[in-house]
Write an enzyme that holds these catalytic residues in place. Structure first.
Site, PDB file in Angstrom:
ATOM      1  N   CYS A 259       2.556   2.618  -3.699  1.00 29.50           N
ATOM      2  CA  CYS A 259       2.939   1.610  -2.711  1.00 29.50           C
ATOM      3  C   CYS A 259       1.720   0.753  -2.411  1.00 29.50           C
ATOM      4  O   CYS A 259       1.145   0.155  -3.317  1.00 29.50           O
ATOM      5  CB  CYS A 259       3.538   2.263  -1.468  1.00 29.50           C
ATOM      6  SG  CYS A 259       2.434   3.412  -0.616  1.00 29.50           S
ATOM      7  N   ARG A 264       3.980   5.423   1.807  1.00 32.63           N
ATOM      8  CA  ARG A 264       5.402   5.224   1.520  1.00 32.63           C
ATOM      9  C   ARG A 264       5.770   5.842   0.171  1.00 32.63           C
ATOM     10  O   ARG A 264       6.873   6.380   0.004  1.00 32.63           O
ATOM     11  CB  ARG A 264       5.746   3.734   1.521  1.00 32.63           C
ATOM     12  CG  ARG A 264       5.807   3.097   2.898  1.00 32.63           C
ATOM     13  CD  ARG A 264       6.068   1.595   2.801  1.00 32.63           C
ATOM     14  NE  ARG A 264       4.929   0.873   2.242  1.00 32.63           N
ATOM     15  CZ  ARG A 264       4.945  -0.430   1.938  1.00 32.63           C
ATOM     16  NH1 ARG A 264       6.053  -1.135   2.097  1.00 32.63           N
ATOM     17  NH2 ARG A 264       3.870  -1.019   1.460  1.00 32.63           N
TER      18      ARG A 264
END
Length: 309
Positions: A259, A264
């Protein structure tokens, strides 16, 4: 020939059933529901750990008995860009009352992004019996389950960590090997479509930036949110399998998730590795490392140019 064909069909059916049962067992082994956790709040062999990104969340209120791990000080090296050292991480866990037989339940805000990142760090250090609270802090609060601002304290634990398991961690050199074709893996960019296309450099308000926008050549884009239902819980294994199979991710090849700074992508790493059982590495250097590295190829569909602001 008919017997052989029938045997092949039966064998295939057994394999499919085995794979399905393994995946279902895997989800049960790594996720707990809010109802289950509330029923087990007084279990002395359980330790609940909050890892949230927004300041003040834990202090305002938290799940009773939980301890707080601050992601940018407790879970990272304070000087060089790296995860916490084995020495510091072991000290953190012992101070939280975690022993070798303790079951750890992680949860946090923003759909468990940093809780999943914490789970990845626990896995790097091969800590067993670590699970995520499915739906995280938001689901717990939405269901009006008990909260407190009282900070729990525990007698020191005795957990002992071994060496890091680097097999679930991708480095820049690993990613470059995939880009230049010397290694085989599927790259999954879990950022928003605007980040992936290069239309924006990073989500609004963030401080960590790369001077190039776009994505790593060959990466497919599956935003992390496609892995969760409306209430923030993970989709079923069958649903997850379809989401990723649509872009060619079916477990037949190793996967590298990334990410912007690796948190994430930990959420997607968790879905792919822990729920589906795929071979997955998380590239925690992610776009802030790759997009700031001199000489690496970048795909910038939007053609944006960084202006220093």
């Amino acid at each position: 020939m008919r017997c052989k064909s029938l045997f092949a069909v039966l064998l295939g059916t057994v394999f499919v059933v085995f794979q399905a049962s393994r995946v279902l067992a895997g989800a049960a082994d790594v996720l707990v529901s809010t109802a289950w956790l509330e029923e087990n709040l007084d279990n002395p062999d359980l330790r609940i750990v909050e890892v949230s990104v927004n300041p003040g969340q834990f202090e305002r209120a938290h799940i009773p008995g939980a301890v707080n791990f601050v992601w940018h000080t407790d879970l990272v090296d304070p000087v060089q860009r790296d995860i916490a050292s084995a020495e510091n991480f072991q000290k953190l866990l012992r101070e939280a009352g975690i022993s070798d037989g303790t079951t750890v339940i992680l949860y946090g805000d923003t759909n468990n992004w940093f809780a999943a990142w914490g789970a990845w760090i626990f896995d790097v250090y091969a800590v067993p019996n670590v699970k995520l609270l499915d739906g995280g802090r938001a689901k717990w609060e939405d269901e009006s389950r008990p909260m407190t601002n009282r900070v729990a304290s525990y007698a020191p634990g005795n957990i002992t960590l071994g060496e890091r398991n680097e097999m679930i961690r991708a480095r820049l050199s690993d990613v470059m090997a995939v880009v230049d074709g010397s290694d085989q893996a599927k790259l999954v960019d879990i950022r928003s479509p605007d980040e992936y296309s290069g239309r924006i450099f990073a989500p609004p308000g963030v401080q960590e930036l790369a001077v190039r926008a776009g994505h790593i050549p060959g990466a497919v884009n599956v935003p992390w949110g496609e892995a969760v239902a409306a209430d923030g819980t993970f989709k079923s294994a069958d649903e997850l399998r379809k989401v990723y199979a649509a872009v060619g991710i079916d477990g037949s090849e190793p996967v590298i998730t990334y990410c912007r700074i690796g948190e994430r992508s930990s959420h997607t790493w968790f879905a792919l590795s822990k729920i589906l059982g795929y071979e997955v590495r998380n590239y925690d250097g992610s776009w802030t490392e790759y997009g700031n590295t001199v000489g690496v190829p970048v795909v910038n569909l939007a053609g944006t140019v960084w202006g220093g602001k």
